[in-house]
Design a protein around this motif. Structure first.
Motif, PDB file in Angstrom:
ATOM      1  N   LEU A  17      13.061   1.698  39.088  1.00  9.61           N
ATOM      2  CA  LEU A  17      11.677   1.211  39.003  1.00  9.61           C
ATOM      3  C   LEU A  17      11.526   0.147  37.924  1.00  9.61           C
ATOM      4  N   ALA A  18      12.211   0.336  36.815  1.00 13.84           N
ATOM      5  CA  ALA A  18      12.172  -0.676  35.747  1.00 13.84           C
ATOM      6  C   ALA A  18      12.778  -1.989  36.238  1.00 13.84           C
ATOM      7  N   GLY A  19      13.849  -1.889  37.015  1.00 14.85           N
ATOM      8  CA  GLY A  19      14.442  -3.103  37.578  1.00 14.85           C
ATOM      9  C   GLY A  19      13.515  -3.792  38.559  1.00 14.85           C
ATOM     10  N   TYR A  20      12.807  -2.999  39.345  1.00 13.73           N
ATOM     11  CA  TYR A  20      11.874  -3.555  40.318  1.00 13.73           C
ATOM     12  C   TYR A  20      10.701  -4.259  39.617  1.00 13.73           C
ATOM     13  N   HIS A  21      10.265  -3.722  38.489  1.00 13.61           N
ATOM     14  CA  HIS A  21       9.119  -4.274  37.760  1.00 13.61           C
ATOM     15  C   HIS A  21       9.560  -5.085  36.538  1.00 13.61           C
ATOM     16  N   HIS A  22      10.738  -5.710  36.625  1.00 17.79           N
ATOM     17  CA  HIS A  22      11.276  -6.429  35.469  1.00 17.79           C
ATOM     18  C   HIS A  22      10.357  -7.547  34.991  1.00 17.79           C
ATOM     19  N   ARG A  23       9.722  -8.233  35.904  1.00 14.78           N
ATOM     20  CA  ARG A  23       8.852  -9.349  35.502  1.00 14.78           C
ATOM     21  C   ARG A  23       7.675  -8.853  34.675  1.00 14.78           C
ATOM     22  N   TRP A  24       7.042  -7.780  35.145  1.00 17.41           N
ATOM     23  CA  TRP A  24       5.916  -7.204  34.409  1.00 17.41           C
ATOM     24  C   TRP A  24       6.374  -6.721  33.035  1.00 17.41           C
ATOM     25  N   LEU A  25       7.536  -6.076  32.979  1.00 21.63           N
ATOM     26  CA  LEU A  25       8.037  -5.572  31.698  1.00 21.63           C
ATOM     27  C   LEU A  25       8.259  -6.706  30.702  1.00 21.63           C
ATOM     28  N   LEU A  26       8.782  -7.829  31.162  1.00 19.71           N
ATOM     29  CA  LEU A  26       9.031  -8.946  30.262  1.00 19.71           C
ATOM     30  C   LEU A  26       7.746  -9.645  29.825  1.00 19.71           C
ATOM     31  N   GLU A  27       6.738  -9.660  30.683  1.00 18.83           N
ATOM     32  CA  GLU A  27       5.510 -10.387  30.370  1.00 18.83           C
ATOM     33  C   GLU A  27       4.478  -9.543  29.637  1.00 18.83           C
ATOM     34  N   GLN A  28       4.401  -8.248  29.919  1.00 18.96           N
ATOM     35  CA  GLN A  28       3.274  -7.450  29.462  1.00 18.96           C
ATOM     36  C   GLN A  28       3.585  -6.435  28.369  1.00 18.96           C
ATOM     37  N   THR A  29       4.840  -6.219  28.042  1.00 17.16           N
ATOM     38  CA  THR A  29       5.162  -5.242  27.005  1.00 17.16           C
ATOM     39  C   THR A  29       5.634  -5.954  25.746  1.00 17.16           C
ATOM     40  N   PRO A  30       5.360  -5.368  24.580  1.00 15.55           N
ATOM     41  CA  PRO A  30       5.798  -6.013  23.334  1.00 15.55           C
ATOM     42  C   PRO A  30       7.316  -6.202  23.259  1.00 15.55           C
ATOM     43  N   LYS A  31       8.075  -5.218  23.691  1.00 13.50           N
ATOM     44  CA  LYS A  31       9.530  -5.358  23.635  1.00 13.50           C
ATOM     45  C   LYS A  31      10.025  -6.384  24.640  1.00 13.50           C
ATOM     46  N   GLY A  32       9.382  -6.482  25.778  1.00 14.90           N
ATOM     47  CA  GLY A  32       9.747  -7.510  26.747  1.00 14.90           C
ATOM     48  C   GLY A  32       9.461  -8.901  26.217  1.00 14.90           C
ATOM     49  N   ARG A  33       8.304  -9.066  25.592  1.00 15.30           N
ATOM     50  CA  ARG A  33       7.980 -10.369  25.003  1.00 15.30           C
ATOM     51  C   ARG A  33       8.930 -10.705  23.855  1.00 15.30           C
ATOM     52  N   ARG A  34       9.353  -9.670  23.124  1.00 21.15           N
ATOM     53  CA  ARG A  34      10.319  -9.893  22.052  1.00 21.15           C
ATOM     54  C   ARG A  34      11.655 -10.364  22.632  1.00 21.15           C
ATOM     55  N   LEU A  35      12.082  -9.752  23.724  1.00 20.54           N
ATOM     56  CA  LEU A  35      13.312 -10.193  24.384  1.00 20.54           C
ATOM     57  C   LEU A  35      13.209 -11.648  24.818  1.00 20.54           C
ATOM     58  N   VAL A  36      12.075 -12.009  25.402  1.00 25.23           N
ATOM     59  CA  VAL A  36      11.877 -13.393  25.834  1.00 25.23           C
ATOM     60  C   VAL A  36      11.884 -14.328  24.625  1.00 25.23           C
ATOM     61  N   GLY A  37      11.284 -13.896  23.517  1.00 25.30           N
ATOM     62  CA  GLY A  37      11.297 -14.712  22.304  1.00 25.30           C
ATOM     63  C   GLY A  37      12.699 -14.907  21.750  1.00 25.30           C
ATOM     64  N   TRP A  38      13.514 -13.874  21.807  1.00 26.99           N
ATOM     65  CA  TRP A  38      14.871 -13.960  21.277  1.00 26.99           C
ATOM     66  C   TRP A  38      15.805 -14.765  22.170  1.00 26.99           C
ATOM     67  N   PHE A  39      15.729 -14.523  23.485  1.00 31.97           N
ATOM     68  CA  PHE A  39      16.731 -15.066  24.399  1.00 31.97           C
ATOM     69  C   PHE A  39      16.223 -16.154  25.332  1.00 31.97           C
ATOM     70  N   GLY A  40      14.928 -16.324  25.455  1.00 30.50           N
ATOM     71  CA  GLY A  40      14.384 -17.203  26.481  1.00 30.50           C
ATOM     72  C   GLY A  40      14.225 -16.412  27.767  1.00 30.50           C
TER      73      GLY A  40
END
Length: 72
Positions: A17-40
């Protein structure tokens, strides 16, 4: 189905389920946004995908009794 198989199955399904909702996890959660900030965005998708794959594999191995936790 014993307790270990149930727990392993639940872990694998939640990882899926986390894999299916990967986009939401990266955009809407603090840890997902942190990952995007670190890695692009592109690399964060790969990192999250690798983590999710690891979780799913762990759950399947646990459910198939390959990984055996120590009992009390």
């Amino acid at each position: 189905m014993n307790e270990q198989q149930l727990i392993g199955s639940v872990i694998a399904v939640l990882g899926g389920l986390a894999g299916y909702h990967h986009r939401w996890l990266l955009e809407q959660t603090p840890k997902g946004r942190r990952l995007v900030g670190w890695f692009g965005l592109d690399r964060a998708r790969w990192v999250l995908g690798a983590v999710v794959l690891g979780v799913v594999v762990f759950g399947v191995l646990l459910a198939c009794d390959v990984i055996r936790p120590r009992g009390g």
